[in-house]
Design an enzyme around this catalytic site. Structure first.
Site, PDB file in Angstrom:
ATOM      1  CG  HIS A 298      -2.078   0.910   1.086  1.00 52.45           C
ATOM      2  ND1 HIS A 298      -2.010   2.242   1.375  1.00 52.45           N
ATOM      3  CD2 HIS A 298      -3.320   0.666   0.618  1.00 52.45           C
ATOM      4  CE1 HIS A 298      -3.180   2.794   1.109  1.00 52.45           C
ATOM      5  NE2 HIS A 298      -3.989   1.863   0.637  1.00 52.45           N
ATOM      6  CG  ASP A 355      -8.438  -4.331  -2.698  1.00 56.39           C
ATOM      7  OD1 ASP A 355      -9.646  -4.089  -2.526  1.00 56.39           O
ATOM      8  OD2 ASP A 355      -7.626  -3.485  -3.110  1.00 56.39           O
TER       9      ASP A 355
HETATM   10  N1  COA Z   1       4.012  -7.920  -4.822  1.00 56.30           N
HETATM   11  C1  COA Z   1       5.339  -7.939  -5.036  1.00 56.30           C
HETATM   12  N2  COA Z   1       6.138  -6.829  -4.925  1.00 56.30           N
HETATM   13  C2  COA Z   1       5.544  -5.681  -4.589  1.00 56.30           C
HETATM   14  C3  COA Z   1       4.157  -5.598  -4.352  1.00 56.30           C
HETATM   15  C4  COA Z   1       3.382  -6.766  -4.473  1.00 56.30           C
HETATM   16  N3  COA Z   1       2.061  -6.745  -4.240  1.00 56.30           N
HETATM   17  N4  COA Z   1       3.838  -4.301  -4.038  1.00 56.30           N
HETATM   18  C5  COA Z   1       4.988  -3.611  -4.087  1.00 56.30           C
HETATM   19  N5  COA Z   1       6.028  -4.437  -4.418  1.00 56.30           N
HETATM   20  C6  COA Z   1       7.445  -4.057  -4.497  1.00 56.30           C
HETATM   21  C7  COA Z   1       7.710  -3.213  -5.730  1.00 56.30           C
HETATM   22  O1  COA Z   1       8.073  -4.011  -6.829  1.00 56.30           O
HETATM   23  C8  COA Z   1       8.843  -2.342  -5.251  1.00 56.30           C
HETATM   24  O2  COA Z   1      10.026  -3.123  -5.224  1.00 56.30           O
HETATM   25  P1  COA Z   1      11.476  -2.437  -5.493  1.00 56.30           P
HETATM   26  O3  COA Z   1      11.646  -1.422  -4.385  1.00 56.30           O
HETATM   27  O4  COA Z   1      12.430  -3.559  -5.460  1.00 56.30           O
HETATM   28  O5  COA Z   1      11.369  -1.785  -6.850  1.00 56.30           O
HETATM   29  C9  COA Z   1       8.493  -2.054  -3.781  1.00 56.30           C
HETATM   30  O6  COA Z   1       7.709  -3.189  -3.379  1.00 56.30           O
HETATM   31  C10 COA Z   1       7.704  -0.764  -3.582  1.00 56.30           C
HETATM   32  O7  COA Z   1       6.510  -0.841  -4.361  1.00 56.30           O
HETATM   33  P2  COA Z   1       5.916   0.344  -5.220  1.00 56.30           P
HETATM   34  O8  COA Z   1       5.170  -0.225  -6.378  1.00 56.30           O
HETATM   35  O9  COA Z   1       6.990   1.358  -5.512  1.00 56.30           O
HETATM   36  O10 COA Z   1       4.908   0.979  -4.159  1.00 56.30           O
HETATM   37  P3  COA Z   1       3.712   1.960  -4.515  1.00 56.30           P
HETATM   38  O11 COA Z   1       3.433   2.697  -3.254  1.00 56.30           O
HETATM   39  O12 COA Z   1       4.000   2.740  -5.740  1.00 56.30           O
HETATM   40  O13 COA Z   1       2.503   0.964  -4.875  1.00 56.30           O
HETATM   41  C11 COA Z   1       0.714  -0.532  -4.667  1.00 56.30           C
HETATM   42  C12 COA Z   1       1.549   0.545  -3.984  1.00 56.30           C
HETATM   43  C13 COA Z   1      -0.520  -0.819  -3.802  1.00 56.30           C
HETATM   44  C14 COA Z   1       0.215  -0.036  -6.031  1.00 56.30           C
HETATM   45  C15 COA Z   1       1.561  -1.815  -4.838  1.00 56.30           C
HETATM   46  O14 COA Z   1       1.966  -2.279  -3.568  1.00 56.30           O
HETATM   47  C16 COA Z   1       0.840  -2.914  -5.609  1.00 56.30           C
HETATM   48  O15 COA Z   1       0.871  -2.925  -6.833  1.00 56.30           O
HETATM   49  N6  COA Z   1       0.147  -3.850  -4.883  1.00 56.30           N
HETATM   50  C17 COA Z   1      -0.639  -4.885  -5.541  1.00 56.30           C
HETATM   51  C18 COA Z   1      -1.981  -4.311  -6.015  1.00 56.30           C
HETATM   52  C19 COA Z   1      -2.929  -4.074  -4.875  1.00 56.30           C
HETATM   53  O16 COA Z   1      -3.136  -4.893  -4.015  1.00 56.30           O
HETATM   54  N7  COA Z   1      -3.548  -2.886  -4.902  1.00 56.30           N
HETATM   55  C20 COA Z   1      -4.573  -2.506  -3.936  1.00 56.30           C
HETATM   56  C21 COA Z   1      -4.141  -1.339  -3.094  1.00 56.30           C
HETATM   57  S1  COA Z   1      -5.342  -1.046  -1.823  1.00 56.30           S
END
Ligand code: COA
Length: 425
Positions: A298, A355
């Site tokens: 998140h 979720d």
């Molecule tokens: N599975 C695997 N790796 C994940 C992950 C997941 N669900 N969520 C984040 N990461 C990793 C990223 O690849 C990144 O790795 P790195 O630092 O080696 O590049 C790190 O964790 C940070 O993630 P990032 O995407 O930069 O965080 P964000 O704040 O931009 O994104 C979300 C947040 C929610 C979009 C992201 O965690 C995600 O895509 N989660 C899955 C979708 C989901 O459940 N969304 C509902 C949100 S309520």
């Protein structure tokens, strides 16, 4: 008032430092460009406050979520979704008399214009409910004057549940079931979804409470992607229905509200393929795999998502009360256990989000997977509305218009056609 000083190219600039009621600190850079000519660059807006707001407070480190000062745990345990709608939109929980009026209004505005039923005929049965919902909500602006916002708020809250259930009936080829004024908001929704003509349908109290809980937990989440979209679109003066329709589209994405559908599909895929949960987690860690652990991570919560904690307990209780067992819940719990003890997820502070468990509950209630994000939208409506209303009332609101750092070509001449052809040979 304290001051933050920026040293830029040898010159100092002072900016006021503001403090929120929960002690959060913000540097007010409203005058930055006028004073210095510079802008800030913050892709994804992770460090940018786009507004001040008195609606929802989140402390992502401590796992705190409060609507208008009330802890989500308290509201989830005691309030109805309709009470939470009132709280978010009006700022206080309703008195019994206020609740009676509000509830009655929400009941009496449930019908959609008969002509709108024809719109459903135009969609193919396979249409995603979010496509139908966003189109129908935008279409409401064709029927109701944009000058009566208080009534439009009631109409929107009230008619959205009818639209979502009609979208479902359309997808399974059943006749639409009209709202019934004797039923509560949530009971009405369930009967429009699952009743069939000439058969009695009674909503189980367990399901009714679970639906209230789910809607309450989704009701607001401050300046997330869809809410910021509602504010962005609304800042141009677009009407309430158009602004909320834009928010619905933003919510649809798999990184936002679309994740609840993806979680169940992921769990089903793991079970059907016979792949072990551990192997799936390993794959989710590989950047090039294109696979993520959906329902994990998140932008704001870096310790735990309080909504996920509530839902995990509720999933257990609701399944037990309904006498059901869902093997997907076992897979979810196994995945969670593996991920929470894996250094990749620990270091990145990735925890289950709302979720991760919501889909298990929706399934237990008989709601099909492709309807999950529309259910999220139904829950998020009061939050979007409250945020839109707050923005419209704020005298300092300007049209939202971010800047950019241009990294393209510098000024150049248009070359003759011959020169361009010669360059490609
Ligand atoms: N599975 C695997 N790796 C994940 C992950 C997941 N669900 N969520 C984040 N990461 C990793 C990223 O690849 C990144 O790795 P790195 O630092 O080696 O590049 C790190 O964790 C940070 O993630 P990032 O995407 O930069 O965080 P964000 O704040 O931009 O994104 C979300 C947040 C929610 C979009 C992201 O965690 C995600 O895509 N989660 C899955 C979708 C989901 O459940 N969304 C509902 C949100 S309520």
């Amino acid at each position: 008032m304290s001051i933050a000083t920026l040293l830029l190219k040898g010159k100092e600039y002072d900016f006021p430092v503001l403090e929120g009621t929960e002690g959060e600190t913000a540097i007010d850079i409203t005058s930055l460009r006028a004073k210095s000519g510079a802008i800030t660059l913050d892709p994804g807006y992770a460090n940018t406050g786009s507004c001040t707001s008195a609606i929802t407070f989140i402390d992502g480190e401590k796992g705190i979520l409060r609507y208008r000062g009330h802890a989500i745990e308290d509201l989830a345990g005691t309030a109805s979704f309709v009470e939470v709608c009132y709280l978010l939109i009006h700022g206080e929980l309703p008195t019994p008399a206020e609740l009676l009026v509000f509830d009655d209004q929400l009941t009496r505005h449930s019908l959609i214009h008969e002509d709108m039923k024809k719109f459903f005929e135009g969609f193919p049965p396979s249409a995603h409910p979010m496509a139908i919902l966003s189109a129908m909500i935008a279409s409401l602006s064709a029927y109701y004057s944009e000058h009566d916002n208080e009534l439009n708020i009631i109409r929107l809250l009230s008619k959205a549940k009818t639209i979502v259930s009609f979208a479902y009936k359309k997808s399974i080829g059943q006749p639409f079931i009209y709202p019934c004024n004797a039923l509560s908001y949530t009971q009405n929704f369930m009967q429009m979804m699952f009743a069939v003509p000439a058969e009695d349908y009674v909503v189980s109290p367990v399901v009714d409470r679970a639906l209230n809980l789910l809607l309450i937990l989704h009701a607001d989440h401050e300046q997330n992607c869809s809410t910021s979209t509602v504010r962005m679109v609304g800042s141009s003066g677009a009407n309430l229905f158009a602004s909320i329709s834009a928010g619905i589209c933003a919510l649809w994405g798999p990184l936002h509200g679309g994740a609840n559908q993806q979680v169940i599909e992921m769990l089903q895929q793991i079970r059907q393929s016979g792949q072990s949960a551990r192997k799936f987690v390993e794959r989710a860690k590989e950047k090039d795999s294109g696979s993520k652990l959906m329902g994990f991570g998140h932008r704001v919560y870096k310790n735990f998502d309080p909504r996920a904690t509530i839902l995990k307990n509720a999933a257990d209780q609701v399944l037990a009360a309904l006498g059901m067992r869902d093997p997907l819940l076992d897979t979810a719990m196994e995945l969670e256990q593996i991920a929470l003890s894996d250094p990749y997820f620990i270091e990145r502070k990735l925890y289950p989000n709302v979720d991760f468990y919501s889909g298990i509950l929706y399934r237990a209630m008989g709601i099909p997977t492709n309807m999950f994000t529309a259910m999220f939208a139904l829950g998020r409506l009061p939050g979007w509305i409250a945020q839109w209303k707050e923005m419209v009332k704020e005298p300092k609101t300007k049209i939202n218009r971010p800047r950019q750092l241009y990294v393209g070509k510098t000024a150049r001449e248009v070359e003759s056609v011959e020169t361009r052809i010669a360059a490609t040979v």
